[in-house]
Design an enzyme around this catalytic site. Structure first.
Site, mmCIF file in Angstrom:
data_model
loop_
_atom_site.group_PDB
_atom_site.id
_atom_site.type_symbol
_atom_site.label_atom_id
_atom_site.label_comp_id
_atom_site.label_asym_id
_atom_site.label_seq_id
_atom_site.Cartn_x
_atom_site.Cartn_y
_atom_site.Cartn_z
ATOM 1 N N ARG A 1 6.275 27.803 14.717
ATOM 2 C CA ARG A 1 7.471 26.994 14.504
ATOM 3 C C ARG A 1 7.763 26.819 13.029
ATOM 4 N NH1 ARG A 1 6.625 20.983 15.693
ATOM 5 N NH2 ARG A 1 6.813 21.412 17.914
ATOM 6 N N TYR A 2 6.707 26.589 12.244
ATOM 7 C CA TYR A 2 6.864 26.405 10.807
ATOM 8 C C TYR A 2 6.512 27.709 10.111
ATOM 9 C CZ TYR A 2 6.600 21.411 11.988
ATOM 10 O OH TYR A 2 6.812 20.163 12.509
ATOM 11 N N ARG B 1 2.337 27.888 9.124
ATOM 12 C CA ARG B 1 1.227 27.472 9.978
ATOM 13 C C ARG B 1 1.579 27.680 11.446
ATOM 14 N NH1 ARG B 1 4.148 23.349 7.969
ATOM 15 N NH2 ARG B 1 4.175 21.255 8.869
ATOM 16 N N CYS C 1 -9.383 21.118 29.793
ATOM 17 C CA CYS C 1 -9.881 19.981 29.012
ATOM 18 C C CYS C 1 -10.994 19.277 29.775
ATOM 19 C CB CYS C 1 -8.759 18.994 28.749
ATOM 20 S SG CYS C 1 -7.464 19.703 27.723
ATOM 21 N N CYS D 1 -5.461 14.355 30.583
ATOM 22 C CA CYS D 1 -4.709 13.152 30.256
ATOM 23 C C CYS D 1 -3.400 13.186 31.023
ATOM 24 C CB CYS D 1 -4.425 13.099 28.759
ATOM 25 S SG CYS D 1 -5.911 13.338 27.769
ATOM 26 N N CYS E 1 -0.191 14.182 29.007
ATOM 27 C CA CYS E 1 -0.317 15.384 28.179
ATOM 28 C C CYS E 1 1.024 16.085 27.959
ATOM 29 C CB CYS E 1 -1.281 16.351 28.842
ATOM 30 S SG CYS E 1 -1.494 17.865 27.898
ATOM 31 N N ARG F 1 1.301 19.126 27.259
ATOM 32 C CA ARG F 1 1.199 20.490 27.800
ATOM 33 C C ARG F 1 0.784 20.438 29.269
ATOM 34 N NH1 ARG F 1 -1.123 22.429 22.464
ATOM 35 N NH2 ARG F 1 0.752 22.533 21.182
ATOM 36 N N ASP G 1 6.518 12.768 23.648
ATOM 37 C CA ASP G 1 7.554 13.788 23.879
ATOM 38 C C ASP G 1 8.161 13.595 25.264
ATOM 39 O OD1 ASP G 1 7.036 15.165 21.410
ATOM 40 O OD2 ASP G 1 5.175 15.876 22.315
ATOM 41 N N ASP H 1 8.446 14.425 17.402
ATOM 42 C CA ASP H 1 8.643 15.873 17.440
ATOM 43 C C ASP H 1 10.029 16.092 18.040
ATOM 44 O OD1 ASP H 1 7.518 18.372 16.909
ATOM 45 O OD2 ASP H 1 5.627 17.771 17.856
ATOM 46 N N LYS I 1 8.501 18.112 13.341
ATOM 47 C CA LYS I 1 8.079 16.714 13.319
ATOM 48 C C LYS I 1 8.775 15.996 12.176
ATOM 49 C CE LYS I 1 3.370 17.453 15.060
ATOM 50 N NZ LYS I 1 3.431 18.918 15.139
HETATM 51 C C1 LIG Z 1 2.449 19.726 14.848
HETATM 52 C C2 LIG Z 1 2.559 21.185 14.733
HETATM 53 C C3 LIG Z 1 2.044 21.880 13.628
HETATM 54 C C4 LIG Z 1 1.277 21.186 12.533
HETATM 55 O O1 LIG Z 1 2.011 20.299 11.829
HETATM 56 P P1 LIG Z 1 1.339 19.477 10.640
HETATM 57 O O2 LIG Z 1 2.391 18.495 10.290
HETATM 58 O O3 LIG Z 1 1.015 20.462 9.560
HETATM 59 O O4 LIG Z 1 0.094 18.846 11.165
HETATM 60 C C5 LIG Z 1 2.233 23.223 13.560
HETATM 61 N N1 LIG Z 1 2.899 23.894 14.523
HETATM 62 C C6 LIG Z 1 3.388 23.265 15.606
HETATM 63 C C7 LIG Z 1 4.097 24.052 16.624
HETATM 64 C C8 LIG Z 1 3.228 21.889 15.745
HETATM 65 O O5 LIG Z 1 3.691 21.268 16.836
HETATM 66 S S1 SF4 Z 2 -3.615 15.524 25.729
HETATM 67 FE FE1 SF4 Z 2 -3.550 17.361 27.051
HETATM 68 S S2 SF4 Z 2 -4.447 18.977 25.800
HETATM 69 FE FE2 SF4 Z 2 -5.037 17.030 24.865
HETATM 70 S S3 SF4 Z 2 -7.029 16.529 25.787
HETATM 71 FE FE3 SF4 Z 2 -5.476 15.510 27.013
HETATM 72 S S4 SF4 Z 2 -5.044 16.957 28.666
HETATM 73 FE FE4 SF4 Z 2 -6.084 18.102 27.062
#
Ligand SMILES: *Cc1c(COP(=O)(O)O)cnc(C)c1O
Ligand code: SF4
Length: 349
Positions: free
Chosen positions: A90-91, A94, A103, A107, A110, A112, A271, A308, A315
């Site tokens: 996305r960025y 990174r 996991c 959670c 979550c 995801r 989210d 986000d 973010k």
């Molecule tokens: C949160 C996130 C990051 C990392 O962001 P930082 O602000 O550097 O911690 C990188 N990629 C994605 C897709 C993210 O959601």
């Molecule tokens: S938030 Fe989602 S990915 Fe993170 S530990 Fe919990 S279940 Fe696993």
């Protein structure tokens, strides 16, 4: 098989086991767990004191997870931002690399939820070769964040191999691991794991404590071991209704994290993920919490409160309005609510 792997096999995963231990309406939960599986590690289940408490809310299925509203499975468009499966770019510099889809405890909030606990390990591995090839060509990437699911559910050897392969890529400078294992399966943080991780510095670990009651002798020891291996520890908390949407609870959590050498990094606004609507709070509540931290807790205990943006727009930090500008004069509001004018630039002759 290591001891933590055997413990994990004793997790609570069926509604039968749940109703043996706690009094719950199992019928109402069948549909929920069909859609979003349950797993609660023996250790994490042991932290529950009563039904509906902050630990319970985070790990026990709730009929409200079936509410859909206008919530979607992937509001951040992580799939759309994946040039190859399992890698979110996305960025510019990174990326997030999904190395596991499971996991130690699932959670309920979550982000995801769409796949955590639903995919097979074979699928995860298959993705990895393409992701590595992509990263070799993506010369602008300097920071790789291992995520999931939980990367620390891989065996030491599997994780060592991934980290070693990443270390062979010259332009990748920093490695990060996001994990909730210190909170949900602290025995996973073994001396052997720490010795392995240490070989791959600079390596950062961000963990995920959401409530002061998750800071126990066991989770403190897990963090100690990581910190003793020279790993800087950060924490990402998710703001959750009924769990930590209270300034005093959050202040205690942040302060106590510092005592176990974990530096609060982010408080995430939840989210808009399908199945998590009952955990939502307003931005206003989040901002109130930030006001209660600034000036009242150690500055090192004050994280960024971030949202986000939908569609993967990134973010953004949310700040209480501490600054107002009137012409060349800035008016600052301090932690006690006093307004103090401060002229910006004076001309030096
Ligand atoms: C949160 C996130 C990051 C990392 O962001 P930082 O602000 O550097 O911690 C990188 N990629 C994605 C897709 C993210 O959601
Ligand atoms: S938030 Fe989602 S990915 Fe993170 S530990 Fe919990 S279940 Fe696993």
């Amino acid at each position: 098989m290591e001891r933590w792997q055997r413990t994990l096999q004793k997790s609570m995963t069926s509604l039968g086991e749940l109703s043996e231990r706690f009094s719950v309406e199992v019928e109402a939960l069948c549909e929920v767990t069909k859609r979003f599986p349950m797993r609660v590690s023996p250790y994490y289940a042991g932290l529950i004191e009563r039904s509906g408490d902050p630990i319970w809310l985070q790990c026990i299925p709730d009929p409200r997870e079936l509410f859909e509203g206008d919530f979607t499975e992937d509001p951040l468009d992580e799939e759309g931002l994946s040039p190859v499966p399992g890698l979110i770019h996305r960025y510019p510099n990174r990326v997030v690399l999904i190395v596991s889809s499971t996991c130690a405890t699932f959670c309920r909030f979550c982000m995801r939820k769409r796949y955590v606990g639903c995919r097979s390990t074979g699928q995860d591995r298959h993705f990895l070769r393409d992701a590595m090839a992509y990263l070799e060509g993506a010369v602008e990437v300097r920071d790789v964040i291992l995520s999931g699911g939980d990367p620390l559910l891989l065996s030491d050897d599997e994780l060592d191999e991934i980290l070693s392969n990443l270390r062979k890529i010259r332009h990748v400078e920093i490695l990060r691991i996001g994990t909730r294992v210190p909170v949900t399966l602290p025995e996973r943080i073994t001396p052997r794991l720490c010795r392995m991780l240490k070989k791959h510095h600079p390596l950062y670990v961000n963990t995920h404590f959401n409530h002061p009651r998750e800071i126990t002798a066991q989770s403190s020891r897990a963090c100690d071991r990581l910190a003793d291996a020279g790993i800087p520890l950060g924490n990402q908390t998710v703001l959750l209704k009924g769990v930590n949407d209270d300034p005093l609870v959050m202040r205690e959590l942040m302060q106590r994290l510092l005592t176990i050498r974990v530096r609060p990094y982010y408080i995430h606004h939840l989210d808009r993920v399908r199945g998590t609507a009952h955990f939502r709070t307003s931005f206003q509540e989040g901002l109130k919490i930030m006001e209660a931290l600034r000036g009242y807790a150690s500055g090192m205990a004050v994280p960024y409160y971030v949202v986000d943006l939908p569609g993967g727009k990134g973010k953004v930090p949310l700040l209480p309005d501490y600054v107002k500008r009137v012409g060349q004069t800035y008016c600052f509001r301090n932690y006690r609510g006093e307004e103090i004018a401060y002229q910006d630039m004076i001309s030096v002759p």
